[in-house]
Design a protein around this motif. Structure first.
Motif, PDB file in Angstrom:
ATOM      1  N   ASN A 170       0.813  -1.220   0.000  1.00 60.10           N
ATOM      2  CA  ASN A 170       0.000   0.000   0.000  1.00 60.10           C
ATOM      3  C   ASN A 170       0.847   1.271   0.000  1.00 60.10           C
ATOM      4  O   ASN A 170       0.344   2.340   0.333  1.00 60.10           O
ATOM      5  N   LEU A 171       2.104   1.149  -0.378  1.00 58.63           N
ATOM      6  CA  LEU A 171       2.929   2.350  -0.523  1.00 58.63           C
ATOM      7  C   LEU A 171       2.361   3.214  -1.653  1.00 58.63           C
ATOM      8  O   LEU A 171       2.059   2.719  -2.740  1.00 58.63           O
ATOM      9  N   GLN A 172       2.224   4.498  -1.371  1.00 52.85           N
ATOM     10  CA  GLN A 172       1.645   5.436  -2.330  1.00 52.85           C
ATOM     11  C   GLN A 172       2.704   6.424  -2.820  1.00 52.85           C
ATOM     12  O   GLN A 172       3.807   6.505  -2.268  1.00 52.85           O
ATOM     13  N   VAL A 173       2.337   7.196  -3.833  1.00 52.11           N
ATOM     14  CA  VAL A 173       3.232   8.234  -4.344  1.00 52.11           C
ATOM     15  C   VAL A 173       3.682   9.135  -3.208  1.00 52.11           C
ATOM     16  O   VAL A 173       4.867   9.493  -3.096  1.00 52.11           O
ATOM     17  N   GLU A 174       2.747   9.470  -2.322  1.00 52.40           N
ATOM     18  CA  GLU A 174       3.061  10.374  -1.214  1.00 52.40           C
ATOM     19  C   GLU A 174       4.097   9.781  -0.260  1.00 52.40           C
ATOM     20  O   GLU A 174       4.883  10.516   0.348  1.00 52.40           O
ATOM     21  N   ASP A 175       4.085   8.465  -0.113  1.00 57.72           N
ATOM     22  CA  ASP A 175       5.072   7.811   0.750  1.00 57.72           C
ATOM     23  C   ASP A 175       6.480   7.979   0.198  1.00 57.72           C
ATOM     24  O   ASP A 175       7.431   8.234   0.952  1.00 57.72           O
ATOM     25  N   TYR A 176       6.613   7.827  -1.106  1.00 54.15           N
ATOM     26  CA  TYR A 176       7.932   8.001  -1.726  1.00 54.15           C
ATOM     27  C   TYR A 176       8.364   9.462  -1.722  1.00 54.15           C
ATOM     28  O   TYR A 176       9.553   9.766  -1.546  1.00 54.15           O
ATOM     29  N   GLN A 177       7.417  10.368  -1.894  1.00 56.17           N
ATOM     30  CA  GLN A 177       7.759  11.790  -1.838  1.00 56.17           C
ATOM     31  C   GLN A 177       8.243  12.162  -0.439  1.00 56.17           C
ATOM     32  O   GLN A 177       9.215  12.912  -0.285  1.00 56.17           O
ATOM     33  N   TYR A 178       7.567  11.640   0.574  1.00 52.52           N
ATOM     34  CA  TYR A 178       7.986  11.906   1.955  1.00 52.52           C
ATOM     35  C   TYR A 178       9.370  11.323   2.205  1.00 52.52           C
ATOM     36  O   TYR A 178      10.233  11.980   2.811  1.00 52.52           O
ATOM     37  N   ALA A 179       9.584  10.091   1.743  1.00 52.99           N
ATOM     38  CA  ALA A 179      10.895   9.449   1.927  1.00 52.99           C
ATOM     39  C   ALA A 179      11.989  10.270   1.256  1.00 52.99           C
ATOM     40  O   ALA A 179      13.095  10.418   1.798  1.00 52.99           O
ATOM     41  N   ALA A 180      11.692  10.819   0.082  1.00 51.71           N
ATOM     42  CA  ALA A 180      12.678  11.649  -0.621  1.00 51.71           C
ATOM     43  C   ALA A 180      13.014  12.897   0.195  1.00 51.71           C
ATOM     44  O   ALA A 180      14.187  13.282   0.304  1.00 51.71           O
ATOM     45  N   GLU A 181      11.991  13.526   0.775  1.00 48.06           N
ATOM     46  CA  GLU A 181      12.234  14.705   1.615  1.00 48.06           C
ATOM     47  C   GLU A 181      13.110  14.350   2.814  1.00 48.06           C
ATOM     48  O   GLU A 181      14.023  15.105   3.178  1.00 48.06           O
ATOM     49  N   GLN A 182      12.849  13.196   3.406  1.00 50.76           N
ATOM     50  CA  GLN A 182      13.628  12.763   4.557  1.00 50.76           C
ATOM     51  C   GLN A 182      15.077  12.455   4.171  1.00 50.76           C
ATOM     52  O   GLN A 182      16.009  12.747   4.914  1.00 50.76           O
ATOM     53  N   LEU A 183      15.251  11.851   3.007  1.00 53.65           N
ATOM     54  CA  LEU A 183      16.608  11.571   2.531  1.00 53.65           C
ATOM     55  C   LEU A 183      17.375  12.865   2.287  1.00 53.65           C
ATOM     56  O   LEU A 183      18.573  12.964   2.585  1.00 53.65           O
ATOM     57  N   ASN A 184      16.690  13.874   1.750  1.00 55.51           N
ATOM     58  CA  ASN A 184      17.338  15.171   1.561  1.00 55.51           C
ATOM     59  C   ASN A 184      17.785  15.767   2.891  1.00 55.51           C
ATOM     60  O   ASN A 184      18.901  16.300   3.013  1.00 55.51           O
ATOM     61  N   LYS A 185      16.920  15.675   3.901  1.00 57.31           N
ATOM     62  CA  LYS A 185      17.262  16.205   5.226  1.00 57.31           C
ATOM     63  C   LYS A 185      18.460  15.449   5.812  1.00 57.31           C
ATOM     64  O   LYS A 185      19.373  16.057   6.382  1.00 57.31           O
ATOM     65  N   ALA A 186      18.432  14.122   5.667  1.00 61.48           N
ATOM     66  CA  ALA A 186      19.564  13.323   6.162  1.00 61.48           C
ATOM     67  C   ALA A 186      20.827  13.670   5.397  1.00 61.48           C
ATOM     68  O   ALA A 186      21.924  13.726   5.967  1.00 61.48           O
ATOM     69  N   GLY A 187      20.681  13.912   4.100  1.00 59.72           N
ATOM     70  CA  GLY A 187      21.824  14.287   3.285  1.00 59.72           C
ATOM     71  C   GLY A 187      22.448  15.587   3.731  1.00 59.72           C
ATOM     72  O   GLY A 187      23.678  15.740   3.722  1.00 59.72           O
ATOM     73  N   GLU A 188      21.612  16.533   4.133  1.00 58.60           N
ATOM     74  CA  GLU A 188      22.118  17.811   4.627  1.00 58.60           C
ATOM     75  C   GLU A 188      22.897  17.623   5.926  1.00 58.60           C
ATOM     76  O   GLU A 188      23.954  18.226   6.129  1.00 58.60           O
ATOM     77  N   MET A 189      22.354  16.771   6.829  1.00 61.79           N
ATOM     78  CA  MET A 189      23.053  16.491   8.084  1.00 61.79           C
ATOM     79  C   MET A 189      24.396  15.814   7.820  1.00 61.79           C
ATOM     80  O   MET A 189      25.415  16.164   8.409  1.00 61.79           O
ATOM     81  N   ALA A 190      24.374  14.822   6.923  1.00 60.84           N
ATOM     82  CA  ALA A 190      25.583  14.050   6.644  1.00 60.84           C
ATOM     83  C   ALA A 190      26.649  14.899   5.970  1.00 60.84           C
ATOM     84  O   ALA A 190      27.839  14.751   6.238  1.00 60.84           O
TER      85      ALA A 190
END
Length: 324
Positions: free
Chosen positions: A150-170
């Motif tokens: 049941n993963l939706q488009v919105e789930d992947y968009q949220y995951a992408a935002e989170q990866l960007n935030k983690a990328g900034e920290m890293a």
């Protein structure tokens, strides 16, 4: 799955020591001189998870003797800063003693990437541990797995935002964040897009990198080459994993997209690199276009009695046919 592998080893009467005994496992001059990712080949340690959980030092020593130059970690106990009950500083010493590097590690971010979980993993702690090990990449190995169908488009968009935030920290620590795919990221949504494409499109190339699992890409019915052409430079890491020739049926589409995970896994069987259905020689021609920096042999389940023999077989194939 991990417990079942332990049971198999016990039933086969194969003690841990037997797995390390065979001197023929060790590569004698098989390594070619060169600086490509295939010359300097790595291994994802999940491939030998049973052995490394029992004796991490001996396991790493044997991997180095086979010829592997670096390892990708998994399974960190972040709270205690340990891998397989081995403190991070001791792990670093074992790696150094065996001339092994670790350029990347898999760190569980499933809650961090989930819009349904308020409690998140400590990404800063992962970055700190990676820094101590000298790792360059902190990799999210999997999406949230509690409701894959049941993963939706919105789930992947949220995951992408989170990866960007983690990328900034890293980035502040000189480390990069990456994402590793399986098969479900290739399922097609109503608008024709796929989860992996959403992750790539919605992440900053300077902050988020991708580790393409060649097996799972092909098992989803797609060619890695098509993704390298579509998104050049985004795939700095590859998992080099082969597919049993009797188990090549793709596991996405109407027949599988609502199936249970264990039913899908019945269609999955791996084999040593070069022994299966995947044309690695052709794929390797796209290394530069992909932006490949590090390549890792991985085999989620090894069926040979001696797992190190399996790793050596894969290593030898890569050295003979891909390390040019």
């Amino acid at each position: 799955m991990q417990n079942s592998r332990r049971t198999f080893l016990k039933q086969a009467g194969l003690g841990l020591s037997a797995a390390f005994l065979s001197p023929y496992l060790f590569s004698c001059g098989n390594s070619k001189a060169g600086n490509s990712p295939f010359h300097n080949l790595g291994v994802q340690l999940f491939s030998v998870r049973d052995l490394i959980s029992q004796d991490p030092t001996k396991t790493l020593e044997t991997i180095a003797k086979i010829g592997y130059k670096h390892v990708e970690t998994f399974g960190v106990d972040a709270a205690n800063e340990k891998f397989w009950n081995l403190p991070v500083d001791e792990l670093k010493k074992v790696l150094d003693d065996n001339n092994l590097k670790t350029h990347s590690g898999h760190y569980d971010m499933s809650k961090y990437l989930s819009r349904k979980h308020e409690e998140k993993e400590n990404i800063e702690k992962y970055i700190e541990i990676a820094h101590k090990l000298g790792q360059e990449y902190v990799i999210a190995p999997v999406t949230p797995m509690d409701d894959l169908n049941n993963l939706q488009v919105e789930d992947y968009q949220y995951a992408a935002e989170q990866l960007n935030k983690a990328g900034e920290m890293a980035q502040k620590a000189g480390i990069k964040v990456g994402y590793h795919n399986h098969f479900w990221e290739f399922r097609t949504f109503a608008n024709g897009t796929k989860g992996l494409d959403i992750l790539i499109a919605f992440t900053d190339p300077n902050l988020v990198h991708f580790e393409l699992d060649l097996y799972w890409t092909e098992k989803a019915g797609f060619s890695p080459q098509s993704y390298f052409e579509k998104y050049p430079g985004r795939f700095n890491l590859w998992h080099v994993k082969d597919m049993d020739k009797q188990f090549t049926k793709p596991v996405i589409g109407e027949e599988f997209d609502k199936s249970g995970f264990m039913d899908i896994m019945k269609e999955i069987r791996y084999t040593e690199v070069g022994s299966g259905a995947i044309d690695f020689i052709n794929i390797a021609n796209y290394a530069e276009k992909a932006g490949l920096k590090y390549a890792f042999v991985e085999q989620d389940d090894i069926y040979m009695p001696n797992k190190f023999e399996s790793l050596k077989k894969s290593y030898d194939y890569v050295q003979k046919f891909l390390a040019k």
